[in-house]
Design a protein around this motif. Sequence first.
Motif, mmCIF file in Angstrom:
data_model
loop_
_atom_site.group_PDB
_atom_site.id
_atom_site.type_symbol
_atom_site.label_atom_id
_atom_site.label_comp_id
_atom_site.label_asym_id
_atom_site.label_seq_id
_atom_site.Cartn_x
_atom_site.Cartn_y
_atom_site.Cartn_z
ATOM 1 N N VAL A 112 67.108 -202.079 89.650
ATOM 2 C CA VAL A 112 66.931 -200.797 90.266
ATOM 3 C C VAL A 112 65.712 -200.332 89.807
ATOM 4 C CG1 VAL A 112 69.284 -200.140 90.490
ATOM 5 C CG2 VAL A 112 68.124 -199.820 88.468
ATOM 6 N N ASP A 113 64.946 -199.494 90.524
ATOM 7 C CA ASP A 113 63.568 -198.848 89.887
ATOM 8 C C ASP A 113 63.833 -197.664 89.095
ATOM 9 O OD1 ASP A 113 61.992 -200.795 91.616
ATOM 10 O OD2 ASP A 113 62.037 -199.361 93.221
ATOM 11 N N ASP A 114 64.826 -196.868 89.284
ATOM 12 C CA ASP A 114 65.365 -195.967 88.223
ATOM 13 C C ASP A 114 66.715 -195.365 88.573
ATOM 14 O OD1 ASP A 114 65.076 -193.259 90.340
ATOM 15 O OD2 ASP A 114 63.334 -194.282 90.738
ATOM 16 N N ILE A 115 67.280 -194.856 87.824
ATOM 17 C CA ILE A 115 68.684 -194.515 87.742
ATOM 18 C C ILE A 115 68.943 -193.465 86.630
ATOM 19 C CG2 ILE A 115 69.621 -196.491 86.441
ATOM 20 C CD1 ILE A 115 72.166 -196.235 88.259
ATOM 21 N N THR A 116 69.687 -192.356 87.193
ATOM 22 C CA THR A 116 69.964 -191.146 86.348
ATOM 23 C C THR A 116 71.290 -191.599 85.827
ATOM 24 O OG1 THR A 116 68.678 -189.703 87.288
ATOM 25 C CG2 THR A 116 70.499 -188.840 85.645
ATOM 26 N N VAL A 117 71.714 -191.774 84.321
ATOM 27 C CA VAL A 117 72.849 -191.940 83.806
ATOM 28 C C VAL A 117 73.476 -190.654 83.165
ATOM 29 C CG1 VAL A 117 74.340 -193.403 82.213
ATOM 30 C CG2 VAL A 117 72.404 -194.578 83.320
ATOM 31 N N PHE A 118 74.617 -190.222 83.499
ATOM 32 C CA PHE A 118 75.303 -189.097 83.007
ATOM 33 C C PHE A 118 76.265 -189.442 82.002
ATOM 34 C CE2 PHE A 118 73.344 -187.805 87.071
ATOM 35 C CZ PHE A 118 72.796 -186.282 86.817
ATOM 36 N N ALA A 119 76.353 -188.849 80.980
ATOM 37 C CA ALA A 119 77.196 -189.001 79.855
ATOM 38 C C ALA A 119 77.538 -187.827 79.031
ATOM 39 C CB ALA A 119 76.886 -189.914 78.786
ATOM 40 N N ALA A 120 78.550 -187.353 78.559
ATOM 41 C CA ALA A 120 79.037 -186.287 77.543
ATOM 42 C C ALA A 120 78.134 -185.954 76.355
ATOM 43 C CB ALA A 120 80.180 -186.303 77.113
ATOM 44 N N ASP A 121 77.818 -184.629 76.112
ATOM 45 C CA ASP A 121 76.960 -184.298 75.019
ATOM 46 C C ASP A 121 77.700 -183.926 73.631
ATOM 47 O OD1 ASP A 121 77.971 -181.919 75.799
ATOM 48 O OD2 ASP A 121 76.365 -180.550 76.079
ATOM 49 N N VAL A 147 68.650 -190.650 80.998
ATOM 50 C CA VAL A 147 70.120 -190.341 80.650
ATOM 51 C C VAL A 147 70.138 -188.743 80.376
ATOM 52 C CG1 VAL A 147 71.867 -190.551 78.758
ATOM 53 C CG2 VAL A 147 70.509 -192.372 78.972
ATOM 54 N N LYS A 148 71.106 -188.150 80.991
ATOM 55 C CA LYS A 148 71.311 -186.727 81.004
ATOM 56 C C LYS A 148 72.752 -186.254 80.503
ATOM 57 C CE LYS A 148 68.034 -185.786 85.108
ATOM 58 N NZ LYS A 148 67.939 -184.787 86.029
ATOM 59 N N ALA A 149 72.572 -185.639 79.552
ATOM 60 C CA ALA A 149 73.578 -184.976 78.790
ATOM 61 C C ALA A 149 74.341 -183.833 79.509
ATOM 62 C CB ALA A 149 73.355 -184.740 77.446
ATOM 63 N N ARG A 150 75.716 -184.052 79.805
ATOM 64 C CA ARG A 150 76.331 -182.878 80.243
ATOM 65 C C ARG A 150 77.817 -182.207 79.223
ATOM 66 N NH1 ARG A 150 72.484 -182.704 82.278
ATOM 67 N NH2 ARG A 150 71.891 -182.690 84.637
ATOM 68 N N ALA A 151 77.753 -180.898 79.448
ATOM 69 C CA ALA A 151 78.844 -180.616 78.765
ATOM 70 C C ALA A 151 80.196 -180.672 79.270
ATOM 71 C CB ALA A 151 78.864 -178.998 78.462
ATOM 72 N N PRO A 152 81.297 -181.309 78.599
ATOM 73 C CA PRO A 152 82.576 -181.512 79.316
ATOM 74 C C PRO A 152 83.103 -180.154 79.893
ATOM 75 C CG PRO A 152 82.476 -182.486 77.055
ATOM 76 C CD PRO A 152 81.318 -181.746 77.326
ATOM 77 N N LEU A 153 83.871 -180.286 81.154
ATOM 78 C CA LEU A 153 84.728 -179.169 81.618
ATOM 79 C C LEU A 153 83.600 -178.250 82.480
ATOM 80 C CD1 LEU A 153 87.299 -178.369 79.046
ATOM 81 C CD2 LEU A 153 87.514 -179.595 81.230
ATOM 82 N N GLU A 154 82.310 -178.492 82.490
ATOM 83 C CA GLU A 154 81.190 -177.724 83.089
ATOM 84 C C GLU A 154 80.649 -178.639 84.268
ATOM 85 O OE1 GLU A 154 78.182 -176.167 80.666
ATOM 86 O OE2 GLU A 154 79.822 -175.304 79.240
ATOM 87 N N PRO A 155 81.012 -178.474 85.613
ATOM 88 C CA PRO A 155 80.765 -179.070 86.667
ATOM 89 C C PRO A 155 79.239 -179.138 86.906
ATOM 90 C CG PRO A 155 82.369 -177.438 87.331
ATOM 91 C CD PRO A 155 81.810 -177.110 86.078
ATOM 92 N N THR A 164 82.790 -183.497 87.110
ATOM 93 C CA THR A 164 83.213 -182.730 85.883
ATOM 94 C C THR A 164 83.789 -183.657 85.329
ATOM 95 O OG1 THR A 164 84.099 -180.764 87.235
ATOM 96 C CG2 THR A 164 84.639 -180.816 84.843
ATOM 97 N N LEU A 165 83.294 -183.763 83.793
ATOM 98 C CA LEU A 165 83.770 -184.556 82.679
ATOM 99 C C LEU A 165 84.872 -183.950 82.292
ATOM 100 C CD1 LEU A 165 80.223 -185.532 81.149
ATOM 101 C CD2 LEU A 165 82.065 -187.039 82.106
ATOM 102 N N LEU A 166 86.211 -184.716 82.030
ATOM 103 C CA LEU A 166 87.427 -184.346 81.412
ATOM 104 C C LEU A 166 87.645 -184.519 80.099
ATOM 105 C CD1 LEU A 166 89.003 -184.050 84.759
ATOM 106 C CD2 LEU A 166 87.833 -182.295 83.743
ATOM 107 N N PRO A 167 87.907 -184.127 79.100
ATOM 108 C CA PRO A 167 88.267 -184.649 77.564
ATOM 109 C C PRO A 167 89.515 -185.321 77.856
ATOM 110 C CG PRO A 167 87.349 -182.427 77.354
ATOM 111 C CD PRO A 167 87.433 -182.678 78.891
ATOM 112 N N VAL A 168 89.784 -186.469 77.141
ATOM 113 C CA VAL A 168 91.375 -187.060 77.075
ATOM 114 C C VAL A 168 91.296 -187.748 75.702
ATOM 115 C CG1 VAL A 168 91.368 -187.782 79.473
ATOM 116 C CG2 VAL A 168 90.155 -189.225 77.836
ATOM 117 N N VAL A 169 92.323 -188.369 75.465
ATOM 118 C CA VAL A 169 92.444 -188.661 74.011
ATOM 119 C C VAL A 169 92.428 -190.352 73.930
ATOM 120 C CG1 VAL A 169 94.079 -188.436 72.009
ATOM 121 C CG2 VAL A 169 93.860 -186.502 73.668
#
Length: 294
Positions: A112-121, A147-155, A164-169
């Motif tokens: 790929v030439d470029d790709i944005t990867v989202f993950a929790a902050d 890489v772009k950081a995103r807050a859990p539970l915030e769409p 939406t990233l959803l916290p699990v255990v």
Amino acid sequence: MQVTLLGTGDTTGTPTVGCDCDTCQTAREPPTELRERLRDQGATITAAGGVERTRFSVHLRNERTSESLLVDFSPDFRQQFLREEVSLPDAAIVTHIHFDHLDGLGNCYRLVDDITVFAADETDPQTGKSVAETVTSDYDYLDQISVKARAPLEPFSVCGFEVTLLPVVHPPLVCYGLSVEDPVTGAQFAMTGDTCYDIPAETRAELADADLLLVEALVPADLCEYHPLGGNHHDSDGVPRTFGTKHMTREGALALADELDAERTRLVHAAHFYPAKEAFAEQIAVDGEQYDLS
């Protein structure tokens, strides 16, 4: 929204390398009736005639925008994309940093030439870094990724979807499930991610009523007797819904699915420790299943 289950297995996959248990043997040489049923369900049967549960990954295609979103980078990335002939991702999400969900990211090199990867902050007390920070530091040699950081539970918006990233255990590391919604059609895909049964209430609420729900179900509950920590989160009959501390049993997954009331539920992240007669039951997904949500 077109959902393709690229990988439905656990850390070692099924069949497991070097294993000749009945389940792995059945996966390599499934009986004719099983092979035909799985093909009818849209599952992948390899050229050699075997059944695959490679390491976990999901491909989401937005037909409206002609974009694709990948959930987790399986170490089996190359095999999965060649086998299913789906498009390379425009963006991706990493749910946690265990190798079977992350180590395929290196495949982006020269593909790929470029790709944005989202993950929790959210900072992980175990590592001192967030998932986003770990991905950034471990793959700093890949110029193709951002890489772009995103807050859990915030769409947030990606590929025309609301995610939406959803916290699990999933001790000892932080881990996240997902809700992915098409804001135009209202179609919703949801997945628990790797987790024990004790999922927070706010996450359960976000997972509920999806068109398609993936629930991790590592092993049958009776195998808890072989785990050094046994089982946890027992139901009223004493059946453990958690295997050890970090994964759900099949019985826990089914109980959660009943609560969340999705239109369709598939059990994923299944290990080869299922007895052969149970490992390929209709409720447990195999690679290649595809669903059109609208």
